[in-house]
Design a protein around this motif. Structure first.
Motif, PDB file in Angstrom:
ATOM      1  N   ARG A 273       0.824  -1.207   0.000  1.00 41.13           N
ATOM      2  CA  ARG A 273       0.000   0.000   0.000  1.00 41.13           C
ATOM      3  C   ARG A 273       0.858   1.257   0.000  1.00 41.13           C
ATOM      4  N   GLY A 274       2.168   1.092   0.036  1.00 41.49           N
ATOM      5  CA  GLY A 274       3.076   2.225   0.008  1.00 41.49           C
ATOM      6  C   GLY A 274       3.346   2.841   1.369  1.00 41.49           C
ATOM      7  N   ARG A 275       2.995   2.138   2.452  1.00 42.56           N
ATOM      8  CA  ARG A 275       3.184   2.680   3.802  1.00 42.56           C
ATOM      9  C   ARG A 275       4.562   2.335   4.349  1.00 42.56           C
ATOM     10  N   LYS A 276       5.027   3.184   5.238  1.00 40.00           N
ATOM     11  CA  LYS A 276       6.223   2.866   6.010  1.00 40.00           C
ATOM     12  C   LYS A 276       5.817   1.896   7.114  1.00 40.00           C
ATOM     13  N   VAL A 277       6.644   0.900   7.338  1.00 40.61           N
ATOM     14  CA  VAL A 277       6.343  -0.129   8.332  1.00 40.61           C
ATOM     15  C   VAL A 277       7.567  -0.362   9.209  1.00 40.61           C
ATOM     16  N   LEU A 278       7.326  -0.392  10.504  1.00 40.47           N
ATOM     17  CA  LEU A 278       8.353  -0.789  11.460  1.00 40.47           C
ATOM     18  C   LEU A 278       8.000  -2.174  11.988  1.00 40.47           C
ATOM     19  N   PHE A 279       8.944  -3.099  11.895  1.00 41.51           N
ATOM     20  CA  PHE A 279       8.757  -4.451  12.440  1.00 41.51           C
ATOM     21  C   PHE A 279       9.793  -4.677  13.524  1.00 41.51           C
ATOM     22  N   VAL A 280       9.337  -5.125  14.697  1.00 40.95           N
ATOM     23  CA  VAL A 280      10.229  -5.361  15.833  1.00 40.95           C
ATOM     24  C   VAL A 280      10.068  -6.806  16.293  1.00 40.95           C
TER      25      VAL A 280
ATOM     26  N   LEU B  46      10.466  -0.420   4.567  1.00 35.98           N
ATOM     27  CA  LEU B  46      10.504  -1.354   5.686  1.00 35.98           C
ATOM     28  C   LEU B  46      11.676  -1.037   6.613  1.00 35.98           C
ATOM     29  N   PHE B  47      11.368  -0.829   7.900  1.00 39.31           N
ATOM     30  CA  PHE B  47      12.386  -0.611   8.930  1.00 39.31           C
ATOM     31  C   PHE B  47      12.287  -1.759   9.938  1.00 39.31           C
ATOM     32  N   THR B  48      13.416  -2.313  10.290  1.00 41.09           N
ATOM     33  CA  THR B  48      13.393  -3.460  11.198  1.00 41.09           C
ATOM     34  C   THR B  48      14.292  -3.226  12.411  1.00 41.09           C
ATOM     35  N   ILE B  49      13.823  -3.735  13.539  1.00 38.06           N
ATOM     36  CA  ILE B  49      14.605  -3.712  14.778  1.00 38.06           C
ATOM     37  C   ILE B  49      14.650  -5.137  15.310  1.00 38.06           C
ATOM     38  N   ASP B  50      15.863  -5.637  15.551  1.00 36.73           N
ATOM     39  CA  ASP B  50      15.949  -6.920  16.245  1.00 36.73           C
ATOM     40  C   ASP B  50      16.321  -6.652  17.700  1.00 36.73           C
ATOM     41  N   ILE B  51      15.584  -7.310  18.579  1.00 39.46           N
ATOM     42  CA  ILE B  51      15.793  -7.172  20.017  1.00 39.46           C
ATOM     43  C   ILE B  51      16.855  -8.167  20.462  1.00 39.46           C
ATOM     44  N   LEU B  52      17.843  -7.689  21.210  1.00 33.79           N
ATOM     45  CA  LEU B  52      18.865  -8.596  21.720  1.00 33.79           C
ATOM     46  C   LEU B  52      18.190  -9.671  22.557  1.00 33.79           C
ATOM     47  N   CYS B  53      18.435 -10.906  22.192  1.00 34.72           N
ATOM     48  CA  CYS B  53      17.636 -12.019  22.700  1.00 34.72           C
ATOM     49  C   CYS B  53      18.482 -12.998  23.499  1.00 34.72           C
ATOM     50  N   HIS B  54      18.013 -13.336  24.697  1.00 34.18           N
ATOM     51  CA  HIS B  54      18.691 -14.319  25.541  1.00 34.18           C
ATOM     52  C   HIS B  54      18.362 -15.743  25.108  1.00 34.18           C
ATOM     53  N   GLY B  55      17.347 -15.881  24.253  1.00 34.14           N
ATOM     54  CA  GLY B  55      16.821 -17.185  23.875  1.00 34.14           C
ATOM     55  C   GLY B  55      15.387 -17.295  24.331  1.00 34.14           C
ATOM     56  N   VAL B  56      14.638 -18.245  23.757  1.00 28.75           N
ATOM     57  CA  VAL B  56      13.237 -18.414  24.160  1.00 28.75           C
ATOM     58  C   VAL B  56      13.094 -19.674  25.007  1.00 28.75           C
ATOM     59  N   PRO B  57      12.387 -19.576  26.135  1.00 24.36           N
ATOM     60  CA  PRO B  57      12.182 -20.743  26.992  1.00 24.36           C
ATOM     61  C   PRO B  57      10.992 -21.580  26.538  1.00 24.36           C
ATOM     62  N   SER B  58      10.960 -22.813  26.985  1.00 28.00           N
ATOM     63  CA  SER B  58       9.834 -23.703  26.710  1.00 28.00           C
ATOM     64  C   SER B  58       8.533 -23.090  27.203  1.00 28.00           C
TER      65      SER B  58
ATOM     66  N   ASP C  98      24.997 -13.241  15.558  1.00 30.10           N
ATOM     67  CA  ASP C  98      26.353 -12.731  15.368  1.00 30.10           C
ATOM     68  C   ASP C  98      26.319 -11.450  14.542  1.00 30.10           C
ATOM     69  N   LEU C  99      27.482 -10.923  14.233  1.00 29.01           N
ATOM     70  CA  LEU C  99      27.586  -9.724  13.398  1.00 29.01           C
ATOM     71  C   LEU C  99      27.834 -10.135  11.950  1.00 29.01           C
ATOM     72  N   PRO C 100      27.297  -9.369  10.994  1.00 33.19           N
ATOM     73  CA  PRO C 100      26.345  -8.279  11.199  1.00 33.19           C
ATOM     74  C   PRO C 100      24.972  -8.824  11.557  1.00 33.19           C
ATOM     75  N   ARG C 101      24.239  -8.078  12.370  1.00 28.60           N
ATOM     76  CA  ARG C 101      22.944  -8.530  12.860  1.00 28.60           C
ATOM     77  C   ARG C 101      21.867  -8.323  11.796  1.00 28.60           C
ATOM     78  N   GLN C 102      20.664  -8.799  12.085  1.00 24.09           N
ATOM     79  CA  GLN C 102      19.610  -8.874  11.077  1.00 24.09           C
ATOM     80  C   GLN C 102      18.829  -7.578  10.886  1.00 24.09           C
ATOM     81  N   GLY C 103      18.597  -6.819  11.953  1.00 21.27           N
ATOM     82  CA  GLY C 103      17.779  -5.620  11.848  1.00 21.27           C
ATOM     83  C   GLY C 103      18.561  -4.405  11.385  1.00 21.27           C
ATOM     84  N   ASP C 104      17.837  -3.374  10.961  1.00 17.15           N
ATOM     85  CA  ASP C 104      18.485  -2.095  10.667  1.00 17.15           C
ATOM     86  C   ASP C 104      19.075  -1.525  11.952  1.00 17.15           C
TER      87      ASP C 104
END
Length: 400
Positions: free
Chosen positions: A155-162, A182-194, A270-276
């Motif tokens: 649709r031509g919109r700016k989108v932020l994905f986190v 498209l703008f992306t932010i990856d959150i530093l992650c400790h891992g996901v628990p069960s 690792d580096l380089p990371r995935q988000g902007d």
């Protein structure tokens, strides 16, 4: 010969990309025996096109951003005290979202669906964004959020994905032309628990309190950022809080005994990371910058692309302090450039089995010892403390 439909790889992250790319809607994400989301294929709907396997982020090579080996980093905090208090660290996510809203864009992030489940949702205003603030230390259900992001971009919109690094990687795999909006932010992650951990935790605390939990807040900063608490909010409006170091959920989560198998050697940490941009807490800032206002949180920002650098310079209402990458790395090396642990925790299988079939109390007992070389060692013993000290020294010696 037709390609086979996806079989969850051993290192499945549960990112949900396969379900989003399936044209037949034949894939759903379900919990496996360990309590982690994996794809399940409805063979009656599957046409064996093989697209799910071809696009799987674990089965394909990681797609990187344009960042250098030594990224540009900042310490930062939001100047709006109310936003700062309601955010996990420095309130930078809110500032980026405000910029996107000013451009008539929208934001996709994670909200609590109930006391057990976190899901992705879309926000169009700062009021709607409020539910996305704060850390949710669970594996979020992605649903069809990647499709939703793609639709907004069309649709031509700016989108932020986190999201986490694997989720950002999944989205970028779907948006193959790397849309400029498209703008992306990856959150530093400790891992996901069960998922079994939060089920047992809620069950345990509801039994003790004699009432239902409405929602959890894992990063309540009423007593300050460095002394954050886990707050339980009950259906009758009552609350109870406990310092995170004394909270039963955080004890197990931070012990690394119940994480998804891939999190111990995550290919996207690792580096380089995935988000902007990469966002996290600036742990250790009180040592390197004691003059900064640390009471209610300082964020670490890693700039991973020209798009991220352009964004960071336009943020409204934010104090930015350029810093040295080494300062931030030493605060939390296991989330900046490598996974939480290089080895699967020796108590992992037993911990997850207990969480699935028994009580949280039984799971907590397991934390009192650790298996090393097949031998159980009490975690309060002098030997165990000596081994931990040796391990820390080795990590410091082997740092990149």
């Amino acid at each position: 010969m037709k390609s086979r439909s996806i079989i969850p790889p051993l290192d499945c992250t549960g990112c949900g990309l396969c379900a989003n790319v399936c044209s037949q809607n034949a894939i759903s994400m379900v919990y496996n025996d360990e309590g982690f989301l994996v794809p399940q294929v409805d063979e009656a709907k599957c046409i064996n096109c093989g697209l799910c396997s071809k696009r799987c982020i674990v089965l394909s090579k990681p797609q990187k951003t344009e960042s250098s080996v030594s990224p540009l980093v900042y310490g930062a905090w939001n100047l709006d005290r109310d936003i700062l208090l309601r955010s996990s660290s420095g309130g930078i996510f809110s500032a980026v979202a405000e910029f996107i809203f000013q451009e008539r864009g929208c934001v996709f992030g994670v909200v609590w669906q109930d006391s057990l489940n976190a899901v992705f949702a879309k926000a169009e205003t700062m009021d709607e964004l409020a539910a996305m603030r704060g850390s949710k230390y669970v594996q979020a259900r992605v649903g069809f959020v990647y499709r939703d992001v793609k639709a907004e971009l069309k649709r031509g919109r700016k989108v932020l994905f986190v999201g986490t690094s694997c989720q950002v990687r999944a989205l970028r795999s779907l948006i193959r032309n790397d849309d400029a909006n498209l703008f992306t932010i990856d959150i530093l992650c400790h891992g996901v628990p069960s998922h079994w951990l939060i089920e047992r935790y809620v069950e345990w605390n509801e039994q003790k309190a004699g009432k239902k939990i409405f929602q959890l807040s894992f990063r309540d900063k009423t007593e300050g950022w460095l002394q954050y608490a886990v707050k339980r909010i009950y259906e009758d409006g009552a609350t109870s809080s406990v310092f995170f170091g004394d909270d039963d959920y955080m004890k197990i989560f931070l012990s690394d005994t119940a994480l998804n198998r891939v999190c111990y050697h995550c290919p996207f940490a690792d580096l380089p990371r995935q988000g902007d941009l990469s966002l996290g807490d600036y742990w250790g800032v009180n040592t390197v910058h004691p003059e900064w206002p640390i009471d209610y949180g300082i964020a670490s920002i890693m700039v991973n692309s020209p798009r991220g650098e352009s964004m960071i310079r336009q943020l409204p209402g934010v104090e930015l302090r350029k810093d040295r990458y080494e300062n931030m790395y030493h605060g939390q090396p296991n989330t900046y450039v490598r996974p939480t642990s290089a080895l699967v925790h020796p108590n992992r299988e037993e911990m997850i089995r207990i969480l699935r079939d028994r009580s949280l109390g039984d799971a907590l007992k397991l934390l009192s010892y650790r298996k090393i070389g097949g031998i159980k060692i009490n975690t309060n013993s002098i030997l165990y403390r000596a081994l931990r000290k040796t391990n820390r020294l080795l990590k410091r010696f082997l740092k990149p």
